[in-house]
Design a protein around this motif. Structure first.
Motif, PDB file in Angstrom:
ATOM      1  N   GLU A 346       0.830  -1.204   0.000  1.00 50.71           N
ATOM      2  CA  GLU A 346       0.000   0.000   0.000  1.00 50.71           C
ATOM      3  C   GLU A 346       0.863   1.251   0.000  1.00 50.71           C
ATOM      4  O   GLU A 346       0.538   2.235  -0.674  1.00 50.71           O
ATOM      5  CB  GLU A 346      -0.927  -0.007   1.213  1.00 50.71           C
ATOM      6  N   LEU A 347       1.965   1.222   0.746  1.00 48.62           N
ATOM      7  CA  LEU A 347       2.867   2.366   0.772  1.00 48.62           C
ATOM      8  C   LEU A 347       3.481   2.600  -0.599  1.00 48.62           C
ATOM      9  O   LEU A 347       3.579   3.743  -1.068  1.00 48.62           O
ATOM     10  CB  LEU A 347       3.967   2.131   1.814  1.00 48.62           C
ATOM     11  N   LYS A 348       3.895   1.506  -1.258  1.00 46.02           N
ATOM     12  CA  LYS A 348       4.469   1.625  -2.598  1.00 46.02           C
ATOM     13  C   LYS A 348       3.433   2.180  -3.581  1.00 46.02           C
ATOM     14  O   LYS A 348       3.755   3.017  -4.433  1.00 46.02           O
ATOM     15  CB  LYS A 348       4.970   0.269  -3.074  1.00 46.02           C
ATOM     16  N   GLN A 349       2.200   1.698  -3.460  1.00 51.94           N
ATOM     17  CA  GLN A 349       1.149   2.190  -4.336  1.00 51.94           C
ATOM     18  C   GLN A 349       0.893   3.673  -4.109  1.00 51.94           C
ATOM     19  O   GLN A 349       0.659   4.434  -5.061  1.00 51.94           O
ATOM     20  CB  GLN A 349      -0.128   1.384  -4.120  1.00 51.94           C
ATOM     21  N   LEU A 350       0.937   4.088  -2.836  1.00 50.00           N
ATOM     22  CA  LEU A 350       0.775   5.514  -2.526  1.00 50.00           C
ATOM     23  C   LEU A 350       1.919   6.327  -3.102  1.00 50.00           C
ATOM     24  O   LEU A 350       1.709   7.422  -3.654  1.00 50.00           O
ATOM     25  CB  LEU A 350       0.683   5.708  -1.011  1.00 50.00           C
ATOM     26  N   GLN A 351       3.137   5.786  -2.977  1.00 51.68           N
ATOM     27  CA  GLN A 351       4.291   6.481  -3.543  1.00 51.68           C
ATOM     28  C   GLN A 351       4.161   6.627  -5.052  1.00 51.68           C
ATOM     29  O   GLN A 351       4.479   7.685  -5.619  1.00 51.68           O
ATOM     30  CB  GLN A 351       5.574   5.724  -3.185  1.00 51.68           C
ATOM     31  N   GLU A 352       3.696   5.555  -5.717  1.00 55.58           N
ATOM     32  CA  GLU A 352       3.501   5.624  -7.161  1.00 55.58           C
ATOM     33  C   GLU A 352       2.427   6.643  -7.518  1.00 55.58           C
ATOM     34  O   GLU A 352       2.547   7.380  -8.505  1.00 55.58           O
ATOM     35  CB  GLU A 352       3.109   4.241  -7.701  1.00 55.58           C
ATOM     36  N   LYS A 353       1.380   6.692  -6.689  1.00 55.99           N
ATOM     37  CA  LYS A 353       0.312   7.654  -6.937  1.00 55.99           C
ATOM     38  C   LYS A 353       0.825   9.080  -6.795  1.00 55.99           C
ATOM     39  O   LYS A 353       0.518   9.954  -7.618  1.00 55.99           O
ATOM     40  CB  LYS A 353      -0.837   7.404  -5.959  1.00 55.99           C
ATOM     41  N   LEU A 354       1.619   9.310  -5.752  1.00 56.66           N
ATOM     42  CA  LEU A 354       2.196  10.646  -5.555  1.00 56.66           C
ATOM     43  C   LEU A 354       3.174  10.986  -6.675  1.00 56.66           C
ATOM     44  O   LEU A 354       3.266  12.142  -7.110  1.00 56.66           O
ATOM     45  CB  LEU A 354       2.904  10.713  -4.195  1.00 56.66           C
ATOM     46  N   LYS A 355       3.887   9.962  -7.129  1.00 57.40           N
ATOM     47  CA  LYS A 355       4.823  10.174  -8.238  1.00 57.40           C
ATOM     48  C   LYS A 355       4.072  10.582  -9.501  1.00 57.40           C
ATOM     49  O   LYS A 355       4.485  11.495 -10.225  1.00 57.40           O
ATOM     50  CB  LYS A 355       5.618   8.890  -8.495  1.00 57.40           C
ATOM     51  N   VAL A 356       2.958   9.899  -9.743  1.00 66.66           N
ATOM     52  CA  VAL A 356       2.145  10.241 -10.915  1.00 66.66           C
ATOM     53  C   VAL A 356       1.632  11.669 -10.807  1.00 66.66           C
ATOM     54  O   VAL A 356       1.652  12.442 -11.771  1.00 66.66           O
ATOM     55  CB  VAL A 356       0.976   9.247 -11.060  1.00 66.66           C
ATOM     56  N   GLN A 357       1.176  12.019  -9.590  1.00 65.95           N
ATOM     57  CA  GLN A 357       0.670  13.371  -9.390  1.00 65.95           C
ATOM     58  C   GLN A 357       1.764  14.412  -9.548  1.00 65.95           C
ATOM     59  O   GLN A 357       1.501  15.530 -10.014  1.00 65.95           O
ATOM     60  CB  GLN A 357       0.029  13.487  -8.005  1.00 65.95           C
ATOM     61  N   ALA A 358       2.989  14.057  -9.172  1.00 62.74           N
ATOM     62  CA  ALA A 358       4.092  15.010  -9.257  1.00 62.74           C
ATOM     63  C   ALA A 358       4.659  15.112 -10.665  1.00 62.74           C
ATOM     64  O   ALA A 358       5.124  16.176 -11.072  1.00 62.74           O
ATOM     65  CB  ALA A 358       5.198  14.608  -8.283  1.00 62.74           C
ATOM     66  N   TYR A 359       4.624  14.022 -11.443  1.00 54.98           N
ATOM     67  CA  TYR A 359       5.265  13.969 -12.754  1.00 54.98           C
ATOM     68  C   TYR A 359       4.296  14.150 -13.917  1.00 54.98           C
ATOM     69  O   TYR A 359       4.685  14.654 -14.966  1.00 54.98           O
ATOM     70  CB  TYR A 359       5.987  12.642 -12.956  1.00 54.98           C
ATOM     71  N   TYR A 360       3.043  13.714 -13.720  1.00 54.31           N
ATOM     72  CA  TYR A 360       2.142  13.602 -14.869  1.00 54.31           C
ATOM     73  C   TYR A 360       0.899  14.470 -14.697  1.00 54.31           C
ATOM     74  O   TYR A 360       0.466  14.759 -13.581  1.00 54.31           O
ATOM     75  CB  TYR A 360       1.731  12.139 -15.083  1.00 54.31           C
ATOM     76  N   ASP A 361       0.330  14.824 -15.820  1.00 50.44           N
ATOM     77  CA  ASP A 361      -0.922  15.567 -15.833  1.00 50.44           C
ATOM     78  C   ASP A 361      -2.074  14.620 -15.524  1.00 50.44           C
ATOM     79  O   ASP A 361      -2.189  13.537 -16.126  1.00 50.44           O
ATOM     80  CB  ASP A 361      -1.118  16.203 -17.209  1.00 50.44           C
ATOM     81  N   GLY A 362      -2.908  15.006 -14.588  1.00 51.22           N
ATOM     82  CA  GLY A 362      -3.965  14.111 -14.135  1.00 51.22           C
ATOM     83  C   GLY A 362      -5.018  13.814 -15.177  1.00 51.22           C
ATOM     84  O   GLY A 362      -5.584  12.720 -15.202  1.00 51.22           O
ATOM     85  N   LEU A 363      -5.292  14.742 -16.082  1.00 47.84           N
ATOM     86  CA  LEU A 363      -6.344  14.547 -17.079  1.00 47.84           C
ATOM     87  C   LEU A 363      -5.882  13.691 -18.250  1.00 47.84           C
ATOM     88  O   LEU A 363      -6.617  12.828 -18.736  1.00 47.84           O
ATOM     89  CB  LEU A 363      -6.833  15.917 -17.587  1.00 47.84           C
ATOM     90  N   THR A 364      -4.649  13.898 -18.691  1.00 41.23           N
ATOM     91  CA  THR A 364      -4.188  13.262 -19.927  1.00 41.23           C
ATOM     92  C   THR A 364      -3.187  12.134 -19.714  1.00 41.23           C
ATOM     93  O   THR A 364      -2.999  11.299 -20.599  1.00 41.23           O
ATOM     94  CB  THR A 364      -3.542  14.317 -20.838  1.00 41.23           C
ATOM     95  N   GLY A 365      -2.513  12.117 -18.580  1.00 41.48           N
ATOM     96  CA  GLY A 365      -1.523  11.081 -18.330  1.00 41.48           C
ATOM     97  C   GLY A 365      -0.159  11.362 -18.935  1.00 41.48           C
ATOM     98  O   GLY A 365       0.766  10.553 -18.788  1.00 41.48           O
ATOM     99  N   ILE A 366       0.007  12.490 -19.617  1.00 42.71           N
ATOM    100  CA  ILE A 366       1.330  12.845 -20.150  1.00 42.71           C
ATOM    101  C   ILE A 366       2.051  13.720 -19.131  1.00 42.71           C
ATOM    102  O   ILE A 366       1.478  14.133 -18.123  1.00 42.71           O
ATOM    103  CB  ILE A 366       1.208  13.566 -21.516  1.00 42.71           C
TER     104      ILE A 366
END
Length: 522
Positions: A346-366
């Motif tokens: 769960e911690l790893k999944q949260l980290q990945e989620k935060l990473k996505v939020q920090a690196y990627y645009d939430g609407l488009t995924g780029i």
């Protein structure tokens, strides 16, 4: 009353008093004893039996003696069952509630049949005075239900003995005295009853009421000397078994010695037959984790590492933090190793989620704007050092405000996703695509001169114009305007390139939109 009988009656009374004292002790220590209620119940039942038996011995009337026999069976019928419950508590076994109720069914029937025996004689056929100065005053001729009752009592005691023997191997040496005490409490009544049945007791007397004082004394000794059923030893077992973290105990040769329930849940497998085998051989098959056994390297007595384990059924990955430490005795010598598995999926999944939020645009995924600039800066630095070409493209959706005003923001978001979907087909290799802001996007084209980049982007522009978007009221033509800028001796930073591309984009819009414009040095 004959002297041997008087001595026997005195010993029986003393046994009852000892049971009473044990009950008081268990009640006084009820906050420290896990099974205080069960221990108190045992002493009460044994006390009822012993004192009722004493009153039976002192009776001189068959009707009175029969009434005391009925009272005796309150203790005789239920004590073996409650003793089995004590063993179940000690061995951390919890039967279903329905099974617990069923355990008391036969004892209850036994007590009812004894109390009403004169109407049906199903428990004993007759009660009669037996001659002889050195015998109890009465004898009983038993009937059919006595066989059922005896078999059930023996079964309860035997099951308790089997459970305790199974617990022997996994019990630490410090607490094996507890098992001995509990085994004695199960074995002594069986042996004594057998000797009484075959007529090997002194003067033919029933010694069960007397030997119960020995079992209660054994419990007292165990409670005083080794802490039978106290929180300290039992909590150690319960804490390890109830931990969410998986625990494995290895000896000095890294052989599997013990494990808890959590590790069986994390890694299902044949754990019981793996006891005594080298953990290095079991690591891949039983645990399913990649890499060597943690702490196997020289001088690695304690530490921590992360491991990844794919789930063969779902394909998902589980992540574990494995902590390993040496187990030392009181002298400080290393006697084994402890491995603790902490599920951090769960911690790893949260980290990945935060990473996505920090690196990627939430609407488009780029990539988002910040991540694009960071990555583009490094890539352009390498290209500039090697004298390689590179171009940057800024583009935005034409008349996007009208789309939002006409169809709403939900449709506007879908238009943005449509543009990204088409643009992705043109992104290969080291190219970078990002949402620059709102309806504006940025594309980095490595190793492309200005003219090549403009020609490449023309294909993207044409594809966007050709693929209409399905709006709520029908197909909608979506176009974009593009501005292209390239690395040059006087334009080397990503910030400068973006400014130049933005200027070219402005020219494309001023020229009528849906066009590709190149930035030229004024």
């Amino acid at each position: 009353m004959d002297t041997p009988l008087t001595v026997y009656l005195t010993l029986v009374t003393a046994s009852g008093s000892l049971n009473f004292l044990l009950g008081l002790y268990a009640y006084a220590k009820r906050h420290e004893l896990v099974a205080a209620r069960t221990l108190v119940a045992i002493t009460i039942l044994q006390g009822i039996y012993i004192f009722a038996f004493a009153f039976e011995l002192s009776g001189d009337n068959l009707e009175v003696i029969k009434r005391w026999i009925t009272v005796e069976y309150i203790g005789i019928a239920y004590t073996p069952v409650v003793g089995l419950l004590l063993v179940l508590q000690y061995t951390s076994r919890t039967p279903p509630r329905a099974a617990l109720y069923l355990l008391f069914l036969i004892p209850t029937v036994t007590l009812l049949l004894v109390a009403t025996n004169d109407w049906h004689h199903l428990f004993y056929k007759s009660v009669y005075f037996r001659p002889g100065a050195y015998t109890p005053l009465v004898d009983v001729q038993y009937s059919y239900w006595y066989i059922v009752h005896g078999a059930y009592t023996f079964s309860c005691l035997l099951v308790g003995i089997v459970l305790l023997l199974k617990q022997w191997r996994g019990t630490k040496r410090t607490y094996k005295g507890q098992l001995v005490a509990l085994l004695g409490g199960q074995l002594i009544p069986i042996v004594t009853t057998f000797l009484y049945v075959i007529g090997k007791t002194p003067y033919g007397m029933d010694l069960i009421p007397f030997v119960l004082s020995l079992t209660t004394a054994l419990y007292i000794w165990a409670m005083r000397s080794t802490g039978l059923m106290t929180i300290s030893p039992i909590a150690k077992e319960h804490i390890v078994e109830s931990m969410r973290e998986g625990v494995i105990v290895l000896d000095l040769k890294d052989r599997l010695i013990d494990y808890n329930a959590a590790v069986r849940t994390m890694f299902p497998g044949q754990w019981q037959i793996a006891i005594g085998k080298p953990m290095a051989e079991l690591w891949q098959d039983l645990i399913g984790l990649k890499g060597p056994l943690p702490g196997a390297r020289p001088n690695g007595s304690e530490g921590m590492q992360e491991m990844k384990r794919p789930d063969a059924r779902t394909g998902a990955c589980h992540y574990y933090q494995v902590r390993y430490s040496a187990i030392r005795n009181r002298s400080g010598d290393t006697v084994g190793k402890l491995l603790m598995f902490i599920d951090i999926t769960e911690l790893k999944q949260l980290q990945e989620k935060l990473k996505v939020q920090a690196y990627y645009d939430g609407l488009t995924g780029i990539f988002n704007r910040t991540q694009f600039i960071l990555r583009a800066r490094g890539l352009l630095q390498r290209h500039r050092t090697r004298g390689m070409a590179a171009s940057v493209v800024l583009f935005d959706i034409d008349c996007f405000k009208e789309v939002n005003d006409t169809y709403g923001h939900e449709t506007g978001d879908r238009v943005i996703q449509h543009v990204v979907s088409v643009s992705r087909r043109f992104v290969t290799g080291d190219m970078l695509l990002a949402r620059y802001g709102g309806e504006e996007f940025v594309l980095l084209l490595p190793e492309m001169e200005l003219g090549d980049a403009a020609a490449y982007v023309e294909g993207l522009r044409a594809s966007l114009a050709a693929e209409s978007f399905q709006a709520p009221d029908g197909p909608l033509s979506v176009t974009a305007s593009f501005g292209v800028a390239a690395l040059s001796p006087d334009c080397e930073s990503i910030e400068q390139l973006l400014r130049h591309a933005d200027a070219a984009l402005y020219e494309a819009k001023r020229a009528g939109r849906n066009k590709v414009s190149q930035w030229r040095q004024p």
